[in-house]
Structures are given as structure tokens and as C-alpha cells.
Design a protein around this motif. Structure first.
Motif, PDB file in Angstrom:
ATOM      1  N   LEU A 166       0.824  -1.209   0.000  1.00 15.18           N
ATOM      2  CA  LEU A 166       0.000   0.000   0.000  1.00 15.18           C
ATOM      3  C   LEU A 166       0.858   1.260   0.000  1.00 15.18           C
ATOM      4  O   LEU A 166       0.513   2.247  -0.651  1.00 15.18           O
ATOM      5  CB  LEU A 166      -0.963  -0.010   1.195  1.00 15.18           C
ATOM      6  N   MET A 167       1.987   1.218   0.695  1.00 16.60           N
ATOM      7  CA  MET A 167       2.886   2.372   0.686  1.00 16.60           C
ATOM      8  C   MET A 167       3.493   2.579  -0.701  1.00 16.60           C
ATOM      9  O   MET A 167       3.636   3.716  -1.154  1.00 16.60           O
ATOM     10  CB  MET A 167       3.973   2.205   1.749  1.00 16.60           C
ATOM     11  N   ALA A 168       3.829   1.486  -1.382  1.00 18.19           N
ATOM     12  CA  ALA A 168       4.358   1.590  -2.740  1.00 18.19           C
ATOM     13  C   ALA A 168       3.305   2.166  -3.677  1.00 18.19           C
ATOM     14  O   ALA A 168       3.600   3.014  -4.525  1.00 18.19           O
ATOM     15  CB  ALA A 168       4.830   0.222  -3.232  1.00 18.19           C
ATOM     16  N   GLU A 169       2.065   1.718  -3.524  1.00 12.04           N
ATOM     17  CA  GLU A 169       0.978   2.244  -4.345  1.00 12.04           C
ATOM     18  C   GLU A 169       0.770   3.736  -4.073  1.00 12.04           C
ATOM     19  O   GLU A 169       0.572   4.529  -4.996  1.00 12.04           O
ATOM     20  CB  GLU A 169      -0.316   1.477  -4.069  1.00 12.04           C
TER      21      GLU A 169
ATOM     22  N   PHE B 279       1.305   9.389  -5.689  1.00 17.37           N
ATOM     23  CA  PHE B 279       1.867  10.694  -5.357  1.00 17.37           C
ATOM     24  C   PHE B 279       2.714  11.216  -6.518  1.00 17.37           C
ATOM     25  O   PHE B 279       2.607  12.373  -6.908  1.00 17.37           O
ATOM     26  CB  PHE B 279       2.701  10.590  -4.077  1.00 17.37           C
ATOM     27  N   TYR B 280       3.546  10.325  -7.096  1.00 15.38           N
ATOM     28  CA  TYR B 280       4.394  10.717  -8.216  1.00 15.38           C
ATOM     29  C   TYR B 280       3.545  11.144  -9.413  1.00 15.38           C
ATOM     30  O   TYR B 280       3.795  12.180 -10.022  1.00 15.38           O
ATOM     31  CB  TYR B 280       5.332   9.568  -8.600  1.00 15.38           C
ATOM     32  N   LYS B 281       2.540  10.332  -9.755  1.00 15.30           N
ATOM     33  CA  LYS B 281       1.672  10.656 -10.887  1.00 15.30           C
ATOM     34  C   LYS B 281       0.948  11.982 -10.655  1.00 15.30           C
ATOM     35  O   LYS B 281       0.779  12.780 -11.574  1.00 15.30           O
ATOM     36  CB  LYS B 281       0.654   9.541 -11.120  1.00 15.30           C
ATOM     37  N   ARG B 282       0.525  12.214  -9.427  1.00 13.61           N
ATOM     38  CA  ARG B 282      -0.164  13.463  -9.090  1.00 13.61           C
ATOM     39  C   ARG B 282       0.762  14.661  -9.291  1.00 13.61           C
ATOM     40  O   ARG B 282       0.356  15.689  -9.837  1.00 13.61           O
ATOM     41  CB  ARG B 282      -0.648  13.383  -7.636  1.00 13.61           C
ATOM     42  N   ARG B 283       2.008  14.528  -8.875  1.00 18.77           N
ATOM     43  CA  ARG B 283       2.975  15.617  -9.062  1.00 18.77           C
ATOM     44  C   ARG B 283       3.224  15.892 -10.541  1.00 18.77           C
ATOM     45  O   ARG B 283       3.327  17.041 -10.956  1.00 18.77           O
ATOM     46  CB  ARG B 283       4.312  15.268  -8.373  1.00 18.77           C
ATOM     47  N   VAL B 284       3.311  14.845 -11.346  1.00 15.93           N
ATOM     48  CA  VAL B 284       3.510  15.006 -12.784  1.00 15.93           C
ATOM     49  C   VAL B 284       2.309  15.728 -13.391  1.00 15.93           C
ATOM     50  O   VAL B 284       2.469  16.656 -14.198  1.00 15.93           O
ATOM     51  CB  VAL B 284       3.751  13.641 -13.470  1.00 15.93           C
TER      52      VAL B 284
END
Length: 70
Positions: A23-26, A31-36
Motif C-alpha cells: 500500500l505504501m508503494a501504491e 503521489f508521483y503521478k499526481r505531481r507530474v
């Protein structure tokens, strides 16, 4: 990743830790996709502001009443 939440009482410690790690990896991926996406939105907004500024400086109307073709 399953959509249903597991019965926590049926998980051993190792399985529980693995679930937490997954779940932390997900969460990190989201989070990364949101920042992009936020970066792309910022670029698009800056381009729109630049175009509006150029139109204003060129004496063009910023808002135009156009009719759509029938």
C-alpha cells in the motif's frame, strides 16, 4: 491489488507487513503521478496566460462571442 480489505485477524505478521509495504508503494506511485499531472497543468496554465497576454498587448479582444457551426 484487491479492492476488498482483507480480514486482518487472518493475516500473520509477515503478510500484514507485506500489505503495508504494498500500500505504501501504491501511495508513492500515486503521489508521483499526481505531481507530474500538477506540473503539466502548471505548464498549460502558463501557456494560456502567455497567449492571453500577447492578445491583450496586440489589441485583440480577450473574450470573443463566436457561434458554433450548425
Amino acid at each position: 491489488m484487491e479492492d476488498t480489505f482483507p480480514d486482518l485477524g487472518s493475516l500473520n505478521d509477515k503478510e500484514l507487513k507485506e500489505l503495508i509495504d504494498n500500500l505504501m508503494a501504491e501511495e508513492n506511485e500515486i503521489f508521483y503521478k499526481r505531481r507530474v499531472l500538477h506540473g503539466k497543468i502548471d505548464i498549460l496554465r502558463a501557456e494560456l496566460v502567455n497567449r492571453l497576454r500577447q492578445k491583450r498587448e496586440g489589441g485583440e479582444a480577450l473574450i470573443s462571442a463566436t457561434t458554433s457551426p450548425s
